[in-house]
Design a protein around this motif. Sequence first.
Motif, PDB file in Angstrom:
ATOM      1  N   LEU A  41      -9.076   1.285  -5.969  1.00 18.47           N
ATOM      2  CA  LEU A  41      -8.184   0.742  -5.090  1.00 18.47           C
ATOM      3  C   LEU A  41      -7.265  -0.023  -5.619  1.00 18.47           C
ATOM      4  O   LEU A  41      -5.889  -0.082  -5.415  1.00 18.47           O
ATOM      5  N   SER A  42      -7.613  -0.843  -6.471  1.00 22.78           N
ATOM      6  CA  SER A  42      -6.652  -2.048  -7.145  1.00 22.78           C
ATOM      7  C   SER A  42      -5.764  -1.132  -8.058  1.00 22.78           C
ATOM      8  O   SER A  42      -4.500  -1.685  -7.935  1.00 22.78           O
ATOM      9  N   ARG A  43      -6.206  -0.101  -8.846  1.00 24.55           N
ATOM     10  CA  ARG A  43      -5.299   0.493  -9.369  1.00 24.55           C
ATOM     11  C   ARG A  43      -4.190   1.460  -8.688  1.00 24.55           C
ATOM     12  O   ARG A  43      -3.124   1.214  -8.865  1.00 24.55           O
ATOM     13  N   GLN A  44      -4.854   1.741  -7.437  1.00 23.28           N
ATOM     14  CA  GLN A  44      -3.896   2.577  -6.678  1.00 23.28           C
ATOM     15  C   GLN A  44      -2.679   1.656  -5.799  1.00 23.28           C
ATOM     16  O   GLN A  44      -1.694   2.077  -5.987  1.00 23.28           O
ATOM     17  N   ASP A  45      -3.093   0.451  -5.618  1.00 13.97           N
ATOM     18  CA  ASP A  45      -2.241  -0.427  -5.150  1.00 13.97           C
ATOM     19  C   ASP A  45      -1.175  -0.713  -6.367  1.00 13.97           C
ATOM     20  O   ASP A  45       0.078  -0.836  -5.874  1.00 13.97           O
ATOM     21  N   ALA A  46      -1.675  -1.037  -7.573  1.00 18.34           N
ATOM     22  CA  ALA A  46      -0.979  -1.438  -8.265  1.00 18.34           C
ATOM     23  C   ALA A  46       0.157  -0.362  -8.905  1.00 18.34           C
ATOM     24  O   ALA A  46       1.445  -0.556  -9.103  1.00 18.34           O
ATOM     25  N   LEU A  48       1.264   2.063  -6.753  1.00 20.21           N
ATOM     26  CA  LEU A  48       2.021   1.962  -5.403  1.00 20.21           C
ATOM     27  C   LEU A  48       3.155   0.932  -5.573  1.00 20.21           C
ATOM     28  O   LEU A  48       4.320   1.247  -5.266  1.00 20.21           O
ATOM     29  N   GLY A  49       2.827  -0.129  -5.851  1.00 17.62           N
ATOM     30  CA  GLY A  49       3.712  -1.292  -6.124  1.00 17.62           C
ATOM     31  C   GLY A  49       4.457  -0.857  -7.328  1.00 17.62           C
ATOM     32  O   GLY A  49       5.905  -1.365  -7.090  1.00 17.62           O
ATOM     33  N   GLN A  50       4.248  -0.190  -8.280  1.00 16.08           N
ATOM     34  CA  GLN A  50       5.092   0.019  -9.410  1.00 16.08           C
ATOM     35  C   GLN A  50       6.081   1.039  -8.666  1.00 16.08           C
ATOM     36  O   GLN A  50       7.344   1.063  -9.228  1.00 16.08           O
TER      37      GLN A  50
END
Length: 109
Positions: A41-46, A48-50
Amino acid sequence: MTNKDYRKLIAARLDALDAEDARGREAQSVVTLDQQAVGRLSRQDALLGQSMAKAAQTRRDAQRKALRAALQRLDAGEFGYCDDCGEEITPARLALDPAVTRCISCASG
């Protein structure tokens, strides 16, 4: 507003875009996908932010291009006239967005 005022407004907007570019560079950097370092989930958030940062950069690039085109219209003596009907664009509309190329009547259809 005078042409000099519009030039100052456009220059200020271009400077603001440059400042936003500087703040957005880090958000667009490569996302580390090491599963040991961060959870899924942290990678997905990162990611998405990118993606959002890249989209914001695309919008800033389009705004920059439109503002530079407005400067060219100022130089050519064509600034402030509607591309469609040729009528003057109201100063209030130009003060809000000096990059507009259509009067309110033509823009609203």
